[in-house]
Scaffold this active site. Structure first.
Site, PDB file in Angstrom:
ATOM      1  N   SER A   1       0.825  -1.198   0.000  1.00  0.00           N
ATOM      2  CA  SER A   1       0.000   0.000   0.000  1.00  0.00           C
ATOM      3  C   SER A   1       0.872   1.266   0.000  1.00  0.00           C
ATOM      4  CB  SER A   1      -0.978  -0.064   1.182  1.00  0.00           C
ATOM      5  OG  SER A   1      -1.959   0.908   1.077  1.00  0.00           O
ATOM      6  N   SER A   2       0.820   2.073   1.055  1.00  0.00           N
ATOM      7  CA  SER A   2       1.697   3.249   1.096  1.00  0.00           C
ATOM      8  C   SER A   2       3.167   2.813   0.991  1.00  0.00           C
ATOM      9  CB  SER A   2       1.471   4.034   2.392  1.00  0.00           C
ATOM     10  OG  SER A   2       2.242   5.195   2.422  1.00  0.00           O
TER      11      SER A   2
END
Ligand code: NAG
Length: 293
Positions: free
Chosen positions: A138-139
């Site tokens: 994700s991030s």
């Protein structure tokens, strides 16, 4: 240890590893307050490989490390490589993949801080500079793309899960760790050449080797829409100067409903039909991509 002696070592063989995630307070020269943590397994190979594991939003190095779905400590124990676990300094625990500082080589943002950890780890733990790898979810996957673009000379291969193209989260006002709805919603669409230029512009003039990119994404992702998979494939195939048509496609690989597509030797996409955000790390396939055997 004293307790063991007292009870008699022969009676008491500890089943668990003694190695732990350790904070490193001064890895040098950073503008942002990114935390560094290292995991050195009990048995380290000579001249070990280094894997940087970048956490997702709302997490931290400690939480990601102890998340049973994140298998990198196990991989480290099994294969004797060292893992580095950066911790985001930003509110919400996301990585800065939006400011000019972080989207620029040696710009002094979070990406520079993580590059400094790599340099520190190579010098301090005697790790092999030819075997430095980055992974994240994700991030952390967004940051993996940004690191591949800003520090291609430090990193040999990347395996990222459910992110967006490098530069896709750019903030028009230069804000640090800003969310970008256009990109997350899959509406940042560009040509392969445009996406490649975003990467090239993060480290102007560099024409040396670049990390091999393994890109995982789920078709039912409603946090970072699956169009971002297409855009990442466009970006990295164009950086490597290869066609957007795969050279090899394997259905149901590495598991049912996953499709693995190769674009030459340096770009691999793994698309998980029916999987949302985020695709769980597949240790064996990521290690294989890194050449960790
Ligand atoms: C979001 O990112 C796109 C590129 O993906 C950029 O053009 C746009 O300006 C960004 N939006 C904001 C609000 O910064």
């Amino acid at each position: 240890m004293k307790l063991l002696k007292f009870l008699g070592a022969a009676l008491f063989v500890p089943a668990t590893s003694a190695a732990q995630l350790e904070p490193v307070s001064d890895y040098g020269g950073t503008a942002t307050q990114v935390g560094m943590n290292v995991y050195i397994p009990d048995t380290v190979t000579d001249y070990p490989a280094l894997v940087v594991v970048v956490h997702s939003c709302g997490s931290s190095a400690e939480q990601y490390f102890s998340n049973s779905a994140v298998p990198w400590a196990k991989g480290s124990d099994g294969k004797g490589y060292i893992t580095i676990w950066p911790s985001s300094p930003n509110s919400g625990g996301c990585w800065d993949v939006s400011s000019t500082q972080s989207l620029t080589r040696d710009g002094g943002g979070d990406s520079t801080a993580i590059a400094n950890m790599i340099t520190y780890a190579l010098a301090t733990y005697g790790a092999d500079p030819e075997r430095v790898y980055v992974t994240g979810g994700s991030s952390g996957a967004m940051m993996s793309n940004v690191l591949a673009a800003t520090y291609p000379d430090l990193i040999k291969a990347v395996s990222l899960y459910s992110g967006v193209p490098a530069g896709c989260f750019v903030s028009s006002s230069g804000a640090v760790a800003a969310w970008n709805n256009t990109c997350s919603g899959g509406q940042s669409i560009a040509t392969p050449e445009q996406w490649a230029n975003v990467v090239l512009d993060m480290y102007p003039g560099y024409d040396g080797p670049r990390p091999k990119m393994q890109i995982w994404h789920g078709s039912a992702d409603r946090t970072l829409y699956p169009q971002n998979y297409e855009e990442k494939i466009k970006q990295w195939t164009a950086v490597f100067g290869v066609d957007q048509t795969p050279t090899n496609v394997q259905e149901n690989t590495p598991e049912q409903s996953y499709t693995t597509s190769d674009y030459g030797e340096n770009v691999q996409g793994i698309y998980a039909e029916g999987t949302g955000h985020s695709v769980l790390p597949h240790l064996e396939e990521s290690e294989a991509w890194f050449g960790l055997v």
